[in-house]
Design a protein around this motif. Sequence first.
Motif, PDB file in Angstrom:
ATOM      1  N   VAL A 111      30.175 -20.667  -1.485  1.00  0.00           N
ATOM      2  CA  VAL A 111      32.000 -20.961  -0.955  1.00  0.00           C
ATOM      3  C   VAL A 111      32.729 -19.953  -0.631  1.00  0.00           C
ATOM      4  CG1 VAL A 111      31.938 -23.086  -2.736  1.00  0.00           C
ATOM      5  CG2 VAL A 111      32.691 -20.865  -3.309  1.00  0.00           C
ATOM      6  N   GLY A 112      32.157 -18.633  -0.932  1.00  0.00           N
ATOM      7  CA  GLY A 112      32.934 -17.508  -0.116  1.00  0.00           C
ATOM      8  C   GLY A 112      32.364 -16.290  -0.046  1.00  0.00           C
ATOM      9  N   VAL A 159      37.917 -25.585   0.620  1.00  0.00           N
ATOM     10  CA  VAL A 159      39.260 -25.276   1.146  1.00  0.00           C
ATOM     11  C   VAL A 159      39.563 -23.826   0.536  1.00  0.00           C
ATOM     12  CG1 VAL A 159      39.584 -27.607   1.812  1.00  0.00           C
ATOM     13  CG2 VAL A 159      40.449 -26.709  -0.308  1.00  0.00           C
ATOM     14  N   GLU A 160      40.422 -23.066   1.303  1.00  0.00           N
ATOM     15  CA  GLU A 160      41.325 -22.112   0.856  1.00  0.00           C
ATOM     16  C   GLU A 160      42.635 -22.857   0.243  1.00  0.00           C
ATOM     17  OE1 GLU A 160      40.263 -17.829   2.288  1.00  0.00           O
ATOM     18  OE2 GLU A 160      41.398 -18.922   4.159  1.00  0.00           O
ATOM     19  N   ASP A 161      42.807 -22.070  -1.032  1.00  0.00           N
ATOM     20  CA  ASP A 161      44.289 -22.803  -1.613  1.00  0.00           C
ATOM     21  C   ASP A 161      45.439 -22.502  -0.670  1.00  0.00           C
ATOM     22  OD1 ASP A 161      42.225 -22.368  -3.549  1.00  0.00           O
ATOM     23  OD2 ASP A 161      43.569 -22.784  -4.981  1.00  0.00           O
ATOM     24  N   ALA A 195      39.141 -16.620   0.501  1.00  0.00           N
ATOM     25  CA  ALA A 195      37.906 -16.569  -0.108  1.00  0.00           C
ATOM     26  C   ALA A 195      36.856 -17.004   1.207  1.00  0.00           C
ATOM     27  CB  ALA A 195      37.668 -17.711  -1.147  1.00  0.00           C
ATOM     28  N   LEU A 196      37.253 -17.649   2.159  1.00  0.00           N
ATOM     29  CA  LEU A 196      36.515 -18.281   3.167  1.00  0.00           C
ATOM     30  C   LEU A 196      36.679 -17.670   4.663  1.00  0.00           C
ATOM     31  CD1 LEU A 196      36.912 -22.048   2.267  1.00  0.00           C
ATOM     32  CD2 LEU A 196      35.489 -20.629   1.343  1.00  0.00           C
ATOM     33  N   GLY A 217      38.368  -9.421   0.765  1.00  0.00           N
ATOM     34  CA  GLY A 217      37.457  -8.484   0.413  1.00  0.00           C
ATOM     35  C   GLY A 217      37.849  -7.118   0.653  1.00  0.00           C
ATOM     36  N   ASN A 218      39.010  -6.672   1.573  1.00  0.00           N
ATOM     37  CA  ASN A 218      39.302  -5.391   1.774  1.00  0.00           C
ATOM     38  C   ASN A 218      38.262  -4.505   2.377  1.00  0.00           C
ATOM     39  OD1 ASN A 218      42.240  -5.993   0.823  1.00  0.00           O
ATOM     40  ND2 ASN A 218      41.162  -5.668  -1.088  1.00  0.00           N
ATOM     41  N   GLN A 219      37.329  -5.086   3.333  1.00  0.00           N
ATOM     42  CA  GLN A 219      36.179  -4.537   3.710  1.00  0.00           C
ATOM     43  C   GLN A 219      36.045  -4.130   5.177  1.00  0.00           C
ATOM     44  OE1 GLN A 219      32.653  -5.289   1.205  1.00  0.00           O
ATOM     45  NE2 GLN A 219      31.430  -5.328   3.149  1.00  0.00           N
ATOM     46  N   GLY A 220      36.342  -5.438   5.852  1.00  0.00           N
ATOM     47  CA  GLY A 220      36.335  -5.387   7.346  1.00  0.00           C
ATOM     48  C   GLY A 220      37.312  -4.410   8.069  1.00  0.00           C
TER      49      GLY A 220
END
Length: 580
Positions: free
Chosen positions: A375-376, A523-525, A549-550, A572-575
């Motif tokens: 899911v994510g 879905v994202e909330d 998350a998605l 995720g603070n990564q890209g």
Amino acid sequence: MTASTHWLATASGQAVLERGGNAFDAAVACAFVLHVVEPHLNGPGGDLVGIFATADAPGTPIVLMGQGPAPAGATIDHYRAEGLTLVPGAGALAAAIPGAVDAWLLLLRDHGTWELGDVLAFALGYARDGHPLLERVAATIARVSELFEQHWPTSAALWMPGGRVPDAGAVFANPALARTLERLVASAVGPTRKARIDAARDEWATGFVAREIDAFVRSPHRHSTGGDHAGVIRADDLAGFRASCEPAVTADFRDVTVAKSAAWGQGPALLQMLGILDGFDEERLDPASAIGAHTILEAEKLALADREAYYGDAATVPLDVLLSAEYAAERRALIGDEASREFRPGAVPGHEPFLPELREADDLPIASAAGQRYVGEPTVEKTGETKGDTCHLDVIDRWGNIVSVTPSGGWLQSSPTIPELGFSLGTRLQMTWLTPGTPSSLMPGRRPRTTLTPTLLLKNGHAVGTLGSPGGDQQDQWQLPYLLRTIVGGYTPQQAIDAPTLHSTSFPDSFWPRTWVPGGAVVEDRLGAEVIDSLEARGHAVTRAGDWALGRLSSVGVGDDGVLYAAANPRGNQGYAAGR
């Protein structure tokens, strides 16, 4: 401009551009860094699909084919004799012939300008001297630590130094992988740059790498099914494979031409989704509206049912029909006001659709949580089974060369580490079926129907952008809202990446144990209560994944004003996207 799923990879690619390299030099440097810093998402033992256009031929999209086929010993009879009904999700029996490294070297040879040693210097430095270990890598090692300690000692030796899971942020080195890269660079000897790169390709395919893989996989080891099996990949399999380039498959949506791989991957499914949606008004193309979200989910289900029924590395995939306006209209007419909970591939004259066994996770006699839907963030089970996450990169240079690649496989949790090489083999064969006669049946020499699916966009006959995402079956489903928002909705690329997204799970998963969720929607909330409540009222089986998350898209391109852009995913603070 460079964008990828990890800041160190983006920085490395951008450094190549700053020092005069072109987009292809930068992409290869970026990619080998991803092997080092995102080892839970890709590795040298994995595979890739890329798509690019050169400054000399900006209207010709080309697919970089780095998907290795099944080895000679990978027969349905052999796997059935091992007591298997599906290809495992982890372990060397799931390994296709590694294709990523040869594909990167092919791209560098034919379209780059740098020497191999200069391009690999970034990755070699991080492997030899260390890099800050991602939190997700540490979490993945922790998740499979028991498997490593009890069954995969070579993996424990590399990934759990001192017998413990390393801390997130700790400086982590992979000396064995550094030595592998050093040996490849040392093998690049010859009178011309092309000959030097080809010498390294030959060393990979017929030298120490092939020998180490062959020797290692002959020993039985634990697979995700709970049994111990030996792998079937051999040195001759690596010697017989070379990556290649091939024409892209394209379709028009509004004023944009969308280019994808052929149907040995899932790429044409995105073209089918766009064809189905092209007949609706703009309200039904808005992922943020209740009717738009519903319509998009239903179009995804229809296209992905066709993917399962017809796609594969077979001689005759009827793309002429599947991508036709007439067929799209037939499929569009099936979208009603309520969510479908059926598996509904279309009818193509002269072709019998493959109808896989439809199994829900709750019905499977699997002791672990195998079958939990992705899911994510990566879903990694204690068995090493992973729900199809990967990484991605996009690069465009000052001359107009543009490239988008989704590398994957060879995860640290996919099979035991080969100690002399410092990496694992991939698990792409789990996307084949142990049922004879289907378009994606396991067969020696046949490529598994991969989920890797980068995208190139053209306007007025010129390449203007690329995009892609990790996410297994979700890759094209997450790219679809981006395209609708940028082409129809007027969003900027970064706005489209940041916007809340969704996807369907109402089709057989490409990953072991191949389950589905009838009517499933994740879905994202941030889509909001009104939209989510409406989806549930229409009969969608909704899973709320959280606010961020998605989707982990990145993209690069050139705007109508001629200014280059890059965009990357904040989740995720990564890209990271960079450029100047």
